[in-house]
Design a protein around this motif. Structure first.
Motif, PDB file in Angstrom:
ATOM      1  N   LEU A  39       0.839  -1.266  -0.005  1.00  0.00           N
ATOM      2  CA  LEU A  39      -0.131  -0.141  -0.139  1.00  0.00           C
ATOM      3  C   LEU A  39       1.061   1.239   0.039  1.00  0.00           C
ATOM      4  O   LEU A  39       1.927   1.312   0.659  1.00  0.00           O
ATOM      5  N   CYS A  40       0.510   2.131  -0.661  1.00  0.00           N
ATOM      6  CA  CYS A  40       1.246   3.478  -0.999  1.00  0.00           C
ATOM      7  C   CYS A  40       0.368   4.510  -1.055  1.00  0.00           C
ATOM      8  O   CYS A  40       0.124   5.222  -2.136  1.00  0.00           O
ATOM      9  N   PRO A  41      -0.043   5.038   0.340  1.00  0.00           N
ATOM     10  CA  PRO A  41      -1.071   6.026   0.652  1.00  0.00           C
ATOM     11  C   PRO A  41      -0.997   7.350  -0.130  1.00  0.00           C
ATOM     12  O   PRO A  41      -1.840   7.914  -0.638  1.00  0.00           O
ATOM     13  N   ILE A  42       0.261   7.808  -0.133  1.00  0.00           N
ATOM     14  CA  ILE A  42       0.461   9.177  -0.363  1.00  0.00           C
ATOM     15  C   ILE A  42       0.615   9.041  -2.081  1.00  0.00           C
ATOM     16  O   ILE A  42      -0.124  10.044  -2.741  1.00  0.00           O
ATOM     17  N   THR A  43       1.075   8.173  -2.786  1.00  0.00           N
ATOM     18  CA  THR A  43       0.959   8.132  -4.306  1.00  0.00           C
ATOM     19  C   THR A  43      -0.514   8.071  -4.546  1.00  0.00           C
ATOM     20  O   THR A  43      -0.886   8.377  -5.555  1.00  0.00           O
ATOM     21  N   GLU A  44      -1.010   7.004  -3.955  1.00  0.00           N
ATOM     22  CA  GLU A  44      -2.421   6.714  -4.270  1.00  0.00           C
ATOM     23  C   GLU A  44      -3.362   7.949  -4.119  1.00  0.00           C
ATOM     24  O   GLU A  44      -4.130   8.095  -5.075  1.00  0.00           O
ATOM     25  N   ALA A  45      -3.299   8.470  -3.176  1.00  0.00           N
ATOM     26  CA  ALA A  45      -4.021  10.006  -2.926  1.00  0.00           C
ATOM     27  C   ALA A  45      -3.524  11.018  -4.219  1.00  0.00           C
ATOM     28  O   ALA A  45      -4.461  11.535  -4.786  1.00  0.00           O
ATOM     29  N   ASN A  46      -2.146  11.056  -4.397  1.00  0.00           N
ATOM     30  CA  ASN A  46      -1.568  12.005  -5.517  1.00  0.00           C
ATOM     31  C   ASN A  46      -2.255  11.660  -6.802  1.00  0.00           C
ATOM     32  O   ASN A  46      -2.606  12.405  -7.607  1.00  0.00           O
ATOM     33  N   LEU A  47      -2.426  10.267  -7.387  1.00  0.00           N
ATOM     34  CA  LEU A  47      -2.914   9.923  -8.522  1.00  0.00           C
ATOM     35  C   LEU A  47      -4.407   9.637  -8.580  1.00  0.00           C
ATOM     36  O   LEU A  47      -4.859   9.500  -9.706  1.00  0.00           O
TER      37      LEU A  47
END
Length: 459
Positions: free
Chosen positions: A297-305
């Motif tokens: 899980l990569c929450p910062i990137t997933e939110a950014n994208l």
């Protein structure tokens, strides 16, 4: 343990230390050759001990594309239509088109310095930039892999290198686009790449080399089957179900959802890390948990994208394991990844403390323990402050305003939800203190090299 230490050993003394069984007081951690040789709670500090207030086991970063650190913040201008992962990807392709191996080394070193300062001490480098600017293989097919390994050596971060097989542009073995030429290998080329990467990795003390089919979009079913002999006793990572379009395209191609198709057609087990797995049905979620695979899980990137939110609550209820990664490296901060992971669930569920594992549990402590366990497993290592393990340790400044007078799990909660990386004091990796007072010892040099490369790439 005797009061006098052998001269080949040295020791760290922590007033508070998070051990596998929980928080302990007055803990001496003895080190030799980069590993922990003794852990003694309730100890008296010795004159030769290096003393600190608080220690956590360092966090693994299970998913990174280090070269993307150089484009952080450059894709935040709205286009003529709705922006998405797919429009972001076109910007990434243009940015990466000009990079040399030396450029990749400098950008990766910057990312790795920030990871170490942010509490990560080992990275899973999901590396798919392989060829020269014309898309031709270098004389050494692993030259680009050697660049990220060199950056790990420059900065001291632990490395689990995941050379990526990337062959196609879409489901059903669609021909790659010109923008993907630097990524593309067939199976023979990939075998040579993997062999070369392993040779370069031997220069690092405890590097691990895994296998990474990029995604079901980028490899064919035949390739996935033929990769199986290369995956024995290695970590196996794959991007999957990150976007709704990917799910729809997979359904159109196969009649099955991506995770469903993968579980039906590959021997997915505890060696595997399914990166993102954002869009899963209830049955897929339960099946991944049963398989033992780690959700990356990569929450910062997933939110950014704008990808969406992973179904954490049902996954945990089914016994699933997870870890965290910095992915595109738009912002590198272990505590922020954990905080955003929980906050995403709070916003969706309109509830608090969603990821705490039971009544009275600390959310920060459960988040940290879960990500440590799953992240280490996904990278082919073990994590924690325990005898026999590498001395990968983070010390926190308990004089930080957000940490004052905290004890036990309140330390973890305050670190994750209030202080974040600003509370990190020192970081040891394999027993070597790389970060002091929150600053990596090579930061000035690495920043100079990074700025010089960015001047060329962005001009």
């Amino acid at each position: 343990m005797s009061a006098r230490l052998d001269s080949s050993h040295r020791s760290l003394f922590f007033e508070h230390c998070l051990l596998p069984a929980g928080w302990a007081r007055s803990v001496r951690v003895t080190l030799a050759q980069g590993r922990i040789t003794a852990v003694t709670p309730g100890a008296e500090a010795l004159a030769q001990d290096e003393r600190h207030l608080c220690a956590l086991p360092a966090m693994p970063n299970l998913h990174s594309h280090a070269f993307q650190r150089g484009m952080a913040g450059l894709a935040e201008r709205r286009g003529p239509s709705n922006d998405s992962f797919w429009t972001w990807r076109e910007i990434m392709y243009r940015f990466v088109d000009r990079m040399s191996p030396d450029d990749v080394r400098a950008i990766a070193a910057m990312a790795y310095v920030e990871m170490l300062e942010g509490g990560f001490t080992r990275v899973g480098e999901f590396h798919y930039l392989h060829h020269d600017r014309e898309g031709h293989a270098f004389a050494d097919p692993a030259q680009m892999s050697a660049a990220v390994l060199a950056a790990a050596g420059d900065t001291g971060i632990g490395m689990t290198l995941l050379p990526v097989l990337y062959s196609y542009a879409g489901f059903g073995a669609q021909p790659p686009s010109p923008a993907q030429a630097r990524f593309i290998n067939d199976l023979d080329g990939y075998a040579r790449l993997l062999e070369g990467a392993e040779a370069h990795a031997r220069a690092l003390p405890d590097a691990v080399v895994g296998v990474a089919p990029h995604s079901l979009r980028a490899v064919s079913p035949d390739q996935l089957r033929e990769l199986a002999p290369l995956t024995q006793d290695r970590p196996v990572h794959i991007h999957i179900a990150e976007q709704v379009k990917e799910v729809d395209d997979c359904l159109g191609w196969s009649g099955k959802r991506p995770v469903e198709w993968l579980l039906d057609n590959a021997d997915v087990d505890a060696r595997w890390c399914l990166v993102h797995a954002t869009h899963m049905s209830e049955s897929e979620t339960a099946a991944v948990a049963r398989s033992g695979a780690v959700a990356g899980l990569c929450p910062i990137t997933e939110a950014n994208l704008g990808d969406g939110l992973f179904p954490v609550e049902s996954f945990l209820e089914a016994g699933g394991r997870y870890g965290i990664g910095s992915d595109s490296n738009v912002l590198i901060d272990a505590a922020e990844e954990l905080r955003l992971l929980e906050y995403g669930q709070r916003l969706t569920r309109r509830a608090r403390n969603v990821m705490a594992r039971g009544s009275g549990h600390s959310t920060g402590a459960d988040l940290y323990a879960g990500a440590l366990d799953g992240g280490a497993a996904a990278l082919g290592v073990k994590g924690g402050i325990a005898v026999g393990l590498p001395a990968d340790i983070v010390s926190l400044n308990l004089a930080h305003p957000a940490m004052a007078h905290r004890q036990g799990d309140a330390i973890t909660d305050s670190f994750v939800f209030a202080a974040g990386r600003s509370a990190i004091d020192c970081v040891w990796r394999h027993g070597d203190k790389l970060v002091s007072e929150g600053r990596h010892r090579a930061r000035d040099r690495v920043v100079r090299d990074y700025a010089k490369v960015l001047e060329t790439l962005i001009a």
